[in-house]
Design a protein around this motif. Structure first.
Motif, short mmCIF file in Angstrom:
data_model
loop_
_atom_site.label_atom_id
_atom_site.label_comp_id
_atom_site.label_asym_id
_atom_site.label_seq_id
_atom_site.Cartn_x
_atom_site.Cartn_y
_atom_site.Cartn_z
N ALA A 166 -17.05 22.10 12.78
CA ALA A 166 -15.90 21.55 12.04
C ALA A 166 -16.32 20.88 10.80
O ALA A 166 -17.88 20.58 10.57
CB ALA A 166 -15.22 20.40 12.69
N GLY A 167 -15.37 20.62 10.04
CA GLY A 167 -15.79 19.88 8.82
C GLY A 167 -15.86 18.20 9.15
O GLY A 167 -14.67 17.71 9.01
N ILE A 168 -16.89 17.70 9.87
CA ILE A 168 -16.77 16.37 10.13
C ILE A 168 -16.84 15.48 9.13
O ILE A 168 -17.93 15.48 8.17
CB ILE A 168 -17.76 16.05 11.32
N ARG A 169 -15.80 14.51 8.60
CA ARG A 169 -16.07 13.78 7.71
C ARG A 169 -16.89 12.54 7.79
O ARG A 169 -17.48 11.66 7.06
CB ARG A 169 -14.77 13.43 7.22
N SER A 170 -16.92 11.99 9.12
CA SER A 170 -17.43 10.82 9.57
C SER A 170 -17.93 11.17 10.79
O SER A 170 -17.43 11.49 11.67
CB SER A 170 -16.38 9.51 9.23
N GLN A 171 -19.45 10.76 11.18
CA GLN A 171 -20.14 10.94 12.41
C GLN A 171 -20.86 9.57 12.57
O GLN A 171 -21.29 8.91 11.80
CB GLN A 171 -20.98 12.03 12.21
N ARG A 172 -21.13 9.55 13.96
CA ARG A 172 -22.02 8.61 14.43
C ARG A 172 -22.78 9.17 15.51
O ARG A 172 -22.50 9.77 16.49
CB ARG A 172 -21.24 7.38 14.88
N ILE A 173 -24.17 8.85 15.34
CA ILE A 173 -25.08 9.09 16.54
C ILE A 173 -25.69 8.10 17.25
O ILE A 173 -26.23 7.19 16.37
CB ILE A 173 -26.22 9.84 16.09
N ALA A 174 -25.65 7.68 18.45
CA ALA A 174 -26.14 6.52 18.99
C ALA A 174 -27.11 7.18 20.07
O ALA A 174 -26.62 7.70 21.12
CB ALA A 174 -25.11 5.58 19.68
N LEU A 175 -28.40 6.30 20.22
CA LEU A 175 -29.53 6.68 21.14
C LEU A 175 -29.77 5.67 21.91
O LEU A 175 -30.06 4.40 21.13
CB LEU A 175 -30.56 7.45 20.41
N ASN A 176 -29.77 5.50 23.01
CA ASN A 176 -29.89 4.02 23.93
C ASN A 176 -30.83 4.58 24.91
O ASN A 176 -30.82 5.64 25.61
CB ASN A 176 -28.43 3.83 24.50
N ALA A 177 -31.42 3.40 25.39
CA ALA A 177 -32.27 3.48 26.68
C ALA A 177 -32.02 2.15 27.21
O ALA A 177 -32.12 1.06 26.77
CB ALA A 177 -33.69 3.45 26.23
N GLU A 178 -31.85 2.17 28.54
CA GLU A 178 -31.65 1.03 29.40
C GLU A 178 -33.05 0.63 29.68
O GLU A 178 -34.15 1.32 29.85
CB GLU A 178 -30.86 1.13 30.57
N THR A 179 -33.30 -0.83 30.13
CA THR A 179 -34.60 -1.11 30.41
C THR A 179 -34.40 -1.63 31.97
O THR A 179 -33.45 -1.73 32.47
CB THR A 179 -35.10 -2.45 29.74
N VAL A 180 -35.84 -1.73 32.57
CA VAL A 180 -35.97 -2.23 33.83
C VAL A 180 -36.61 -3.24 33.77
O VAL A 180 -37.89 -3.32 33.68
CB VAL A 180 -36.55 -1.11 34.66
N ASP A 181 -36.04 -4.56 34.19
CA ASP A 181 -36.66 -5.80 34.29
C ASP A 181 -37.56 -5.87 35.36
O ASP A 181 -37.04 -5.96 36.56
CB ASP A 181 -35.70 -6.72 34.03
N VAL A 182 -38.87 -6.30 35.41
CA VAL A 182 -39.73 -6.22 36.47
C VAL A 182 -40.54 -7.80 36.51
O VAL A 182 -41.49 -7.95 37.12
CB VAL A 182 -40.66 -5.40 36.56
N THR A 183 -39.86 -8.70 35.80
CA THR A 183 -40.21 -10.13 35.78
C THR A 183 -40.20 -10.78 37.24
O THR A 183 -39.36 -10.40 37.95
CB THR A 183 -39.50 -10.94 34.69
N SER A 184 -41.25 -11.47 37.08
CA SER A 184 -41.27 -12.16 38.51
C SER A 184 -42.12 -13.55 38.32
O SER A 184 -42.35 -13.87 37.40
CB SER A 184 -42.56 -11.32 39.54
N ALA A 185 -42.21 -14.53 39.38
CA ALA A 185 -42.63 -15.68 39.16
C ALA A 185 -44.17 -15.80 38.57
O ALA A 185 -44.53 -16.51 38.18
CB ALA A 185 -42.67 -16.28 40.91
N GLU A 186 -44.86 -14.45 38.90
CA GLU A 186 -46.19 -14.40 38.61
C GLU A 186 -46.30 -13.80 36.97
O GLU A 186 -47.40 -13.72 36.46
CB GLU A 186 -46.99 -13.63 39.53
N SER A 187 -45.07 -13.68 36.29
CA SER A 187 -45.02 -13.25 34.87
C SER A 187 -45.92 -14.27 34.05
O SER A 187 -45.51 -15.54 34.15
CB SER A 187 -43.78 -12.92 34.37
N VAL A 188 -47.05 -13.75 33.12
CA VAL A 188 -47.61 -14.74 32.36
C VAL A 188 -46.66 -15.28 31.59
O VAL A 188 -45.69 -14.84 30.57
CB VAL A 188 -48.48 -13.97 31.47
#
Length: 136
Positions: A24-46
């Protein structure tokens, strides 16, 4: 990257004959690229700093836009994809940047009209699998 004309960003949908049709004749557009994280922090994390698991998590892309349909054929392609709930191949062309291509599903399709103007639409598509990127 130099300034670019917004009208040069294109959204294309597979046309059923091995090619892609500009949606189409798109007059306004938005592209969003996302990545979720996996937190592996522990009591031994520096230093008790958060740690993330490399290469994990879910990635997704969302594209939305509004405008006027180029013609009846492009309108029909989008409507068909929406009502079938089909996952179809899309291309997003960003000039001087590259092309994002892969499976997407139309998740929203809205039509609007003004008494003295054209019919306009809003569309949203969400990634439905692995995407590829080809630099310009």
């Amino acid at each position: 990257m130099a300034a670019q004309k917004g009208r040069d960003l294109l959204l294309k949908l597979e046309d059923g004959s091995g090619g892609f049709a500009t949606v189409a004749g798109i007059r306004s557009q938005r592209i969003a690229l996302n990545a979720e994280t996996v937190d592996v922090t522990s009591a031994e994390s520096v230093g008790r700093w958060r740690e993330l698991l490399d290469g994990s998590g879910m990635r997704r892309a969302a594209i939305s836009g509004s405008g006027v349909f180029k013609d009846a054929a492009s309108d029909a392609l989008i409507r068909q994809a929406f009502f079938e709930g089909a996952v179809r191949a899309f291309q997003v062309i960003v000039p001087d940047f590259g092309r994002i291509e892969g499976p997407f599903q139309v998740t929203a399709l809205e039509y609007r009209a003004d008494h003295a103007g054209e019919v306009t639409f809003d569309i949203a598509v969400e990634s439905a699998g692995a995407l590829s990127f080809t630099a310009a």
